[in-house]
Design a protein around this motif. Structure first.
Motif, PDB file in Angstrom:
ATOM      1  N   GLU A  57       0.831  -1.207   0.000  1.00  0.00           N
ATOM      2  CA  GLU A  57       0.000   0.000   0.000  1.00  0.00           C
ATOM      3  C   GLU A  57       0.868   1.261   0.000  1.00  0.00           C
ATOM      4  O   GLU A  57       0.544   2.238  -0.690  1.00  0.00           O
ATOM      5  N   LEU A  58       1.953   1.245   0.755  1.00  0.00           N
ATOM      6  CA  LEU A  58       2.849   2.405   0.761  1.00  0.00           C
ATOM      7  C   LEU A  58       3.522   2.578  -0.597  1.00  0.00           C
ATOM      8  O   LEU A  58       3.655   3.703  -1.091  1.00  0.00           O
ATOM      9  N   ALA A  59       3.944   1.472  -1.205  1.00  0.00           N
ATOM     10  CA  ALA A  59       4.571   1.541  -2.534  1.00  0.00           C
ATOM     11  C   ALA A  59       3.589   2.106  -3.556  1.00  0.00           C
ATOM     12  O   ALA A  59       3.951   2.957  -4.379  1.00  0.00           O
ATOM     13  N   GLN A  60       2.354   1.658  -3.506  1.00  0.00           N
ATOM     14  CA  GLN A  60       1.339   2.170  -4.432  1.00  0.00           C
ATOM     15  C   GLN A  60       1.064   3.647  -4.171  1.00  0.00           C
ATOM     16  O   GLN A  60       0.856   4.421  -5.114  1.00  0.00           O
ATOM     17  N   HIS A  61       1.110   4.041  -2.918  1.00  0.00           N
ATOM     18  CA  HIS A  61       0.849   5.438  -2.555  1.00  0.00           C
ATOM     19  C   HIS A  61       1.875   6.386  -3.182  1.00  0.00           C
ATOM     20  O   HIS A  61       1.523   7.511  -3.555  1.00  0.00           O
ATOM     21  N   ILE A  62       3.121   5.931  -3.310  1.00  0.00           N
ATOM     22  CA  ILE A  62       4.155   6.788  -3.913  1.00  0.00           C
ATOM     23  C   ILE A  62       4.504   6.352  -5.336  1.00  0.00           C
ATOM     24  O   ILE A  62       5.434   6.889  -5.937  1.00  0.00           O
ATOM     25  N   ASP A  63       3.766   5.376  -5.864  1.00  0.00           N
ATOM     26  CA  ASP A  63       3.946   4.903  -7.237  1.00  0.00           C
ATOM     27  C   ASP A  63       5.392   4.466  -7.521  1.00  0.00           C
ATOM     28  O   ASP A  63       6.004   4.878  -8.500  1.00  0.00           O
TER      29      ASP A  63
ATOM     30  N   PRO B  29      22.276   7.036   1.714  1.00  0.00           N
ATOM     31  CA  PRO B  29      22.600   6.027   2.730  1.00  0.00           C
ATOM     32  C   PRO B  29      24.051   5.566   2.661  1.00  0.00           C
ATOM     33  O   PRO B  29      24.743   5.762   1.668  1.00  0.00           O
ATOM     34  N   TYR B  30      24.476   4.931   3.730  1.00  0.00           N
ATOM     35  CA  TYR B  30      25.685   4.123   3.712  1.00  0.00           C
ATOM     36  C   TYR B  30      25.213   2.708   3.418  1.00  0.00           C
ATOM     37  O   TYR B  30      24.324   2.191   4.090  1.00  0.00           O
ATOM     38  N   ARG B  31      25.779   2.098   2.399  1.00  0.00           N
ATOM     39  CA  ARG B  31      25.371   0.744   2.043  1.00  0.00           C
ATOM     40  C   ARG B  31      26.488  -0.214   2.468  1.00  0.00           C
ATOM     41  O   ARG B  31      27.395  -0.501   1.698  1.00  0.00           O
TER      42      ARG B  31
ATOM     43  N   THR C  93      10.692   0.230  -2.620  1.00  0.00           N
ATOM     44  CA  THR C  93      10.050   1.042  -1.586  1.00  0.00           C
ATOM     45  C   THR C  93      10.414   0.557  -0.197  1.00  0.00           C
ATOM     46  O   THR C  93      10.784   1.348   0.673  1.00  0.00           O
ATOM     47  N   VAL C  94      10.322  -0.755   0.024  1.00  0.00           N
ATOM     48  CA  VAL C  94      10.636  -1.295   1.354  1.00  0.00           C
ATOM     49  C   VAL C  94      12.107  -1.019   1.688  1.00  0.00           C
ATOM     50  O   VAL C  94      12.424  -0.534   2.774  1.00  0.00           O
ATOM     51  N   ALA C  95      13.002  -1.311   0.743  1.00  0.00           N
ATOM     52  CA  ALA C  95      14.425  -1.065   0.981  1.00  0.00           C
ATOM     53  C   ALA C  95      14.683   0.421   1.255  1.00  0.00           C
ATOM     54  O   ALA C  95      15.424   0.768   2.185  1.00  0.00           O
ATOM     55  N   ALA C  96      14.071   1.284   0.472  1.00  0.00           N
ATOM     56  CA  ALA C  96      14.286   2.727   0.635  1.00  0.00           C
ATOM     57  C   ALA C  96      13.748   3.224   1.969  1.00  0.00           C
ATOM     58  O   ALA C  96      14.421   3.982   2.675  1.00  0.00           O
ATOM     59  N   LEU C  97      12.551   2.798   2.331  1.00  0.00           N
ATOM     60  CA  LEU C  97      11.975   3.266   3.591  1.00  0.00           C
ATOM     61  C   LEU C  97      12.702   2.699   4.796  1.00  0.00           C
ATOM     62  O   LEU C  97      12.652   3.273   5.883  1.00  0.00           O
TER      63      LEU C  97
END
Length: 148
Positions: free
Chosen positions: A26-32, A74-76, A38-42
């Motif tokens: 739902e969060l991914a769809q919210h920001i398209d 980020p630091y990866r 999305t999960v990795a970024a958030l």
């Protein structure tokens, strides 16, 4: 008040998401944006575009300092503790078993080079199966030939 870091922002987002009964999808769809990205970024592994961070913060009712933290580069780095999580460890195990074979096939099919993890997409799906549901993870990376 000191600025929060990306990891703390990720925990704040995840806690708010769970508290409000929202899924990552739902969060991914919210920001398209793509689901896995999305999960990795958030969770702090990618910089989140400011407008996407703003949309997430507004949806979850969070403070503006989360926007700043999510937008940071980020630091990866490898997380040794995360590598021992049973789910994450199975990915390491799969690469231990199949990594050499995949390398051989990349060289045979494409030539001397590697799969990019920068020009890269990853997808996740659930495949229902009468013998037990299946997890489908697809890595889609650009071939990068070695140049000498």
């Amino acid at each position: 008040m000191p600025a929060i870091d990306k990891e703390e922002a990720g925990q704040i987002v995840n806690d708010a998401r769970i508290e409000q009964g929202l899924t990552w999808r739902e969060l991914a769809q919210h920001i398209d944006k793509p689901l896995v990205w999305t999960v990795a970024a958030l969770l702090g592994k990618h910089p989140v575009p400011r407008e996407s961070a703003q949309a997430i913060v507004e949806k979850l009712g969070l403070a503006d300092d989360v926007i700043t933290a999510l937008a940071r580069q980020p630091y990866r780095i490898a997380d040794v503790d995360l590598a021992t999580d049973p789910t994450v460890y199975r990915f390491h195990e799969a690469l231990d078993v199949y990594g050499q074979a995949l390398k051989e096939l990349i060289h045979e099919e494409f030539g001397d080079g590697i799969m990019s993890a920068i020009n890269f997409n990853v997808d996740f799906a659930k495949h229902e199966d009468p013998q037990g549901d299946r997890i489908v993870v697809t890595f889609n990376g650009k071939f990068l030939p070695y140049q000498w």
